[in-house]
Design an enzyme around this catalytic site. Structure first.
Site, PDB file in Angstrom:
ATOM      1  N   GLY A   1       9.413   1.631  -1.231  1.00 65.23           N
ATOM      2  CA  GLY A   1       9.910   0.315  -1.045  1.00 65.23           C
ATOM      3  C   GLY A   1       9.652  -0.112   0.521  1.00 65.23           C
TER       4      GLY A   1
ATOM      5  N   TYR B   1       2.243  -1.686  -9.060  1.00 60.91           N
ATOM      6  CA  TYR B   1       0.949  -1.727  -9.149  1.00 60.91           C
ATOM      7  C   TYR B   1       0.769  -3.132  -9.566  1.00 60.91           C
ATOM      8  CZ  TYR B   1      -0.059   3.253  -8.768  1.00 60.91           C
ATOM      9  OH  TYR B   1      -0.190   4.502  -8.596  1.00 60.91           O
TER      10      TYR B   1
ATOM     11  N   GLY C   1       3.090   3.145   0.201  1.00 65.16           N
ATOM     12  CA  GLY C   1       2.027   3.256  -1.099  1.00 65.16           C
ATOM     13  C   GLY C   1       0.959   1.877  -0.902  1.00 65.16           C
TER      14      GLY C   1
ATOM     15  N   VAL D   1       4.085   8.912  -2.867  1.00 67.69           N
ATOM     16  CA  VAL D   1       4.954   8.659  -1.588  1.00 67.69           C
ATOM     17  C   VAL D   1       6.381   9.298  -1.693  1.00 67.69           C
ATOM     18  CG1 VAL D   1       6.024   6.886  -0.299  1.00 67.69           C
ATOM     19  CG2 VAL D   1       3.695   6.310  -1.355  1.00 67.69           C
TER      20      VAL D   1
ATOM     21  N   ASN E   1       5.993   6.162 -16.162  1.00 66.19           N
ATOM     22  CA  ASN E   1       6.352   5.729 -14.868  1.00 66.19           C
ATOM     23  C   ASN E   1       6.513   4.357 -14.517  1.00 66.19           C
ATOM     24  OD1 ASN E   1       6.387   5.752 -12.051  1.00 66.19           O
ATOM     25  ND2 ASN E   1       4.655   7.262 -11.935  1.00 66.19           N
TER      26      ASN E   1
END
Length: 160
Positions: free
Chosen positions: A93, A132, A97, A87, A125
């Site tokens: 935010g 996730y 995603g 993204v 990351n």
């Protein structure tokens, strides 16, 4: 408003551009070896290896999710593997995603009868890992992804 659609052969350049941006954002632009030609050949030919869902804002590509189906013998059911999710940093935010993953999960459940989604996250990351986890994904500590590439793969493949 964000618009989502499946990528077509003519989108290979857009997919390539977004994947290059993903590699750069991970600090791995120098090792990314993908190409528009490879994407066209392997994603939009007779027997595609993957699908890509694109996100656009006012006609500008701002995200992608590249995925493919898989099968788990342990679960006894098909699933979907997300290879790449990207993204645009300016839109993170804002649920892009999440929307991409939602659409991939829904599509794969409907078309391929998938019952799970898997992906891997780069060690460095941390933002993606947190994202996730907020969606409910959990680390699979029972497995360790291993790979065979280059000459080692060619040697194994050439077992004549």
């Amino acid at each position: 408003m964000i618009h989502y659609r499946l990528a077509q052969r003519e989108d290979a350049a857009i997919v390539q551009q977004l994947l290059q941006q993903l590699a750069a954002s991970l600090g791995e632009a120098d090792i990314y070896r993908g190409s528009e030609v490879a994407l066209e050949r392997h994603g939009f030919g007779e027997d595609p290896c993957f699908e890509v869902l694109l996100a656009h804002l006012e006609g500008r590509p701002v995200g992608l999710c590249l995925y493919f189906r898989e099968f788990s013998t342990w679960r006894g059911e098909p699933g979907v593997y997300v290879q790449d999710l990207y993204v645009d940093p300016d839109l993170r935010g804002q649920s892009v995603g999440r929307s991409l993953l939602h659409r991939v999960a829904s599509r794969s459940a409907l078309l391929w009868h998938c019952h799970y989604l898997r992906l891997s996250v780069h060690d460095n990351n941390h933002d993606a890992r947190f994202f996730y986890q907020r969606l409910g994904l959990v680390s699979d500590s029972d497995t360790d992804i291993m790979k065979l590439t280059g000459a080692a793969f060619e040697n194994l493949a050439d077992m004549s």
